[in-house]
Design an enzyme around this catalytic site. Structure first.
Site, PDB file in Angstrom:
ATOM      1  CG  ASP A  43      -2.197   0.777   1.047  1.00 49.63           C
ATOM      2  OD1 ASP A  43      -2.126   1.993   0.811  1.00 49.63           O
ATOM      3  OD2 ASP A  43      -3.267   0.164   1.103  1.00 49.63           O
ATOM      4  CG  ASP A  69       2.045   4.887  -6.526  1.00 47.91           C
ATOM      5  OD1 ASP A  69       1.165   4.335  -7.220  1.00 47.91           O
ATOM      6  OD2 ASP A  69       2.151   6.115  -6.430  1.00 47.91           O
ATOM      7  CB  VAL A  70      -0.767  -0.108  -7.930  1.00 46.25           C
ATOM      8  CG1 VAL A  70      -0.863  -0.994  -6.701  1.00 46.25           C
ATOM      9  CG2 VAL A  70      -1.852   0.960  -7.937  1.00 46.25           C
ATOM     10  CG  ASN A  96      -8.267  -4.181  -2.636  1.00 53.76           C
ATOM     11  OD1 ASN A  96      -9.496  -4.256  -2.697  1.00 53.76           O
ATOM     12  ND2 ASN A  96      -7.654  -3.360  -1.790  1.00 53.76           N
ATOM     13  CE1 TYR A 163     -13.925   3.199  -8.126  1.00 52.78           C
ATOM     14  CE2 TYR A 163     -16.261   2.717  -8.412  1.00 52.78           C
ATOM     15  CZ  TYR A 163     -15.042   2.431  -7.826  1.00 52.78           C
ATOM     16  OH  TYR A 163     -14.933   1.372  -6.949  1.00 52.78           O
ATOM     17  CE  LYS A 167     -12.744  -0.007  -9.190  1.00 49.09           C
ATOM     18  NZ  LYS A 167     -11.598  -0.779  -8.665  1.00 49.09           N
ATOM     19  CB  THR A 200     -14.524   0.753   2.941  1.00 52.69           C
ATOM     20  OG1 THR A 200     -14.875   1.323   1.661  1.00 52.69           O
ATOM     21  CG2 THR A 200     -14.661  -0.753   2.877  1.00 52.69           C
TER      22      THR A 200
HETATM   23  P1  NAD Z   1     -10.315   2.284   0.601  1.00 55.48           P
HETATM   24  O1  NAD Z   1     -10.161   3.676   0.111  1.00 55.48           O
HETATM   25  O2  NAD Z   1     -10.735   2.050   2.017  1.00 55.48           O
HETATM   26  O3  NAD Z   1      -8.959   1.459   0.370  1.00 55.48           O
HETATM   27  C1  NAD Z   1      -8.222   1.564  -0.818  1.00 55.48           C
HETATM   28  C2  NAD Z   1      -6.764   1.270  -0.513  1.00 55.48           C
HETATM   29  O4  NAD Z   1      -6.030   1.427  -1.734  1.00 55.48           O
HETATM   30  C3  NAD Z   1      -6.190   2.268   0.511  1.00 55.48           C
HETATM   31  O5  NAD Z   1      -5.482   1.577   1.516  1.00 55.48           O
HETATM   32  C4  NAD Z   1      -5.278   3.132  -0.337  1.00 55.48           C
HETATM   33  O6  NAD Z   1      -4.169   3.669   0.376  1.00 55.48           O
HETATM   34  C5  NAD Z   1      -4.841   2.161  -1.437  1.00 55.48           C
HETATM   35  N1  NAD Z   1      -4.334   2.872  -2.620  1.00 55.48           N
HETATM   36  C6  NAD Z   1      -4.899   3.929  -3.249  1.00 55.48           C
HETATM   37  N2  NAD Z   1      -4.098   4.342  -4.257  1.00 55.48           N
HETATM   38  C7  NAD Z   1      -3.019   3.518  -4.262  1.00 55.48           C
HETATM   39  C8  NAD Z   1      -1.849   3.427  -5.068  1.00 55.48           C
HETATM   40  N3  NAD Z   1      -1.618   4.292  -6.073  1.00 55.48           N
HETATM   41  N4  NAD Z   1      -0.961   2.443  -4.807  1.00 55.48           N
HETATM   42  C9  NAD Z   1      -1.175   1.577  -3.784  1.00 55.48           C
HETATM   43  N5  NAD Z   1      -2.252   1.618  -2.971  1.00 55.48           N
HETATM   44  C10 NAD Z   1      -3.159   2.577  -3.218  1.00 55.48           C
HETATM   45  O7  NAD Z   1     -11.316   1.594  -0.421  1.00 55.48           O
HETATM   46  P2  NAD Z   1     -12.068   0.166  -0.374  1.00 55.48           P
HETATM   47  O8  NAD Z   1     -13.495   0.442  -0.268  1.00 55.48           O
HETATM   48  O9  NAD Z   1     -11.414  -0.772   0.556  1.00 55.48           O
HETATM   49  O10 NAD Z   1     -11.797  -0.289  -1.907  1.00 55.48           O
HETATM   50  C11 NAD Z   1     -10.929  -1.340  -2.274  1.00 55.48           C
HETATM   51  C12 NAD Z   1     -11.211  -1.703  -3.720  1.00 55.48           C
HETATM   52  O11 NAD Z   1     -12.567  -2.128  -3.849  1.00 55.48           O
HETATM   53  C13 NAD Z   1     -11.039  -0.546  -4.714  1.00 55.48           C
HETATM   54  O12 NAD Z   1     -10.485  -1.016  -5.928  1.00 55.48           O
HETATM   55  C14 NAD Z   1     -12.472  -0.071  -4.925  1.00 55.48           C
HETATM   56  O13 NAD Z   1     -12.621   0.602  -6.154  1.00 55.48           O
HETATM   57  C15 NAD Z   1     -13.218  -1.380  -4.874  1.00 55.48           C
HETATM   58  N6  NAD Z   1     -14.628  -1.261  -4.544  1.00 55.48           N
HETATM   59  C16 NAD Z   1     -15.060  -0.627  -3.422  1.00 55.48           C
HETATM   60  C17 NAD Z   1     -16.413  -0.535  -3.151  1.00 55.48           C
HETATM   61  C18 NAD Z   1     -16.952   0.161  -1.928  1.00 55.48           C
HETATM   62  O14 NAD Z   1     -18.153   0.473  -1.891  1.00 55.48           O
HETATM   63  N7  NAD Z   1     -16.174   0.406  -0.902  1.00 55.48           N
HETATM   64  C19 NAD Z   1     -17.336  -1.102  -4.037  1.00 55.48           C
HETATM   65  C20 NAD Z   1     -16.871  -1.756  -5.177  1.00 55.48           C
HETATM   66  C21 NAD Z   1     -15.522  -1.826  -5.425  1.00 55.48           C
END
Ligand code: NAD
Length: 270
Positions: A43, A69-70, A96, A163, A167, A200
């Site tokens: 992360d 950083d991805v 993720n 977004y 996706k 989240t």
């Molecule tokens: P979150 O914001 O709580 O966590 C995302 C994590 O990704 C964080 O720890 C952040 O630091 C990390 N991150 C962001 N940019 C980064 C980078 N450039 N390099 C490395 N790490 C990085 O979000 P979440 O809700 O846990 O989401 C996780 C995944 O699930 C995401 O891909 C999101 O799009 C997807 N998602 C979330 C939801 C929702 O409702 N929460 C729904 C569908 C899909």
């Protein structure tokens, strides 16, 4: 005979989870660790990531944190090499990490649009590329890649075009990678996961955006309206997603590739 007690276990496997510090990624890392995998958790959030790793270790799991950083290819090379150095190989990649942004299309800046695509699409592409290099023979013995898409990769909503674009791209990048991996005989399965709203930080922000964009008068109204779009009657918990990811990561899904696992409380069925 199919041994159900073993089919969902990941003993001896090594999993790299991006964006694993918090939210859905942290829950996935905890689930895979409980199933027996060693977790290489990455992360950009260092302290939160270190704390999540400590929690996994305290529960008896194997885990290590790596700042990553991805969007940066050199950091992917370093991360996959460090995972192999730490645990001897790489079997599972969970792509993720993700971000979102909210703006009506007429106001969405090119910078915001590119940033979302950079993290959510380029980040996943780089993960697939470097996981394939690490997992495919002769470097590896095959493996599993799971890409985090969303119901936002299947349908549209107002105010989140960047977004949705990202996706949707993850969904088809997954299918292209799955076919390529199968046809080249790599032994790598690739699938995508599509959650609806999960409780989240990102889930909360998504609801707040409807207020910020003038589409709902207040948070409670927006929350009620969006919750009502989930026929099961609640938002998802991170564990609802982690359980589906565990299935795809395990040998229980050994015939499953190129598919999209929708985990959405009925959101897209309505
Ligand atoms: P979150 O914001 O709580 O966590 C995302 C994590 O990704 C964080 O720890 C952040 O630091 C990390 N991150 C962001 N940019 C980064 C980078 N450039 N390099 C490395 N790490 C990085 O979000 P979440 O809700 O846990 O989401 C996780 C995944 O699930 C995401 O891909 C999101 O799009 C997807 N998602 C979330 C939801 C929702 O409702 N929460 C729904 C569908 C899909």
């Amino acid at each position: 005979m199919n041994d159900i007690n073993q089919a969902f276990r990941l003993d001896g496997k090594v999993a790299l989870v991006t964006g694993g510090a918090r939210g859905i990624g942290a829950e996935i890392a905890k689930a895979l660790a409980q199933a027996g995998a060693a977790i290489f958790l990455t992360d950009v959030l260092e302290q939160v990531g270190v704390d999540t790793v400590a929690a996994i270790q305290k529960a008896g799991g194997k885990a290590q944190f790596f700042r990553h950083d991805v969007t940066d290819e050199a950091q992917w090379e370093a991360a996959t090499a460090a995972a192999v150095k730490a645990f001897g190989k790489l079997d599972i990649l969970i792509n993720n990490a993700g971000i979102e942004t909210a703006a009506l299309l007429v106001n969405c800046t090119v910078e915001d649009f590119r940033r979302v695509l950079d993290v959510n699409v380029t980040g996943v592409f780089l993960g697939v590329k470097h996981a394939m290099r690490t997992m495919a023979p002769p470097a590896g013995k095959g493996g599993v890649i799971i890409n985090m898409s969303s119901v936002a990769g299947l349908i549209g909503t107002t105010g989140h075009a960047a977004y949705h674009t990202s996706k949707g791209a993850v969904r088809l990048l997954t299918k292209a990678a799955a076919i390529e991996c199968a046809q080249l005989g790599t032994g790598i399965r690739v699938n995508s996961v599509h959650p609806a709203i999960v409780a989240t930080e990102m889930g909360t922000n998504f609801i707040q955006h409807f207020v910020d964009l003038g589409l709902a008068p207040d948070y409670a109204t927006a929350e009620g309206a969006i919750k009502a779009m989930h026929p099961i009657g609640r938002f998802g918990e991170p564990a609802d997603v982690a359980n589906g990811v565990l299935y795809l990561a395990s040998d229980a899904a050994k015939w499953v590739t190129g598919t999209e696992l929708v985990l959405d409380g009925g959101f897209t069925a309505a």
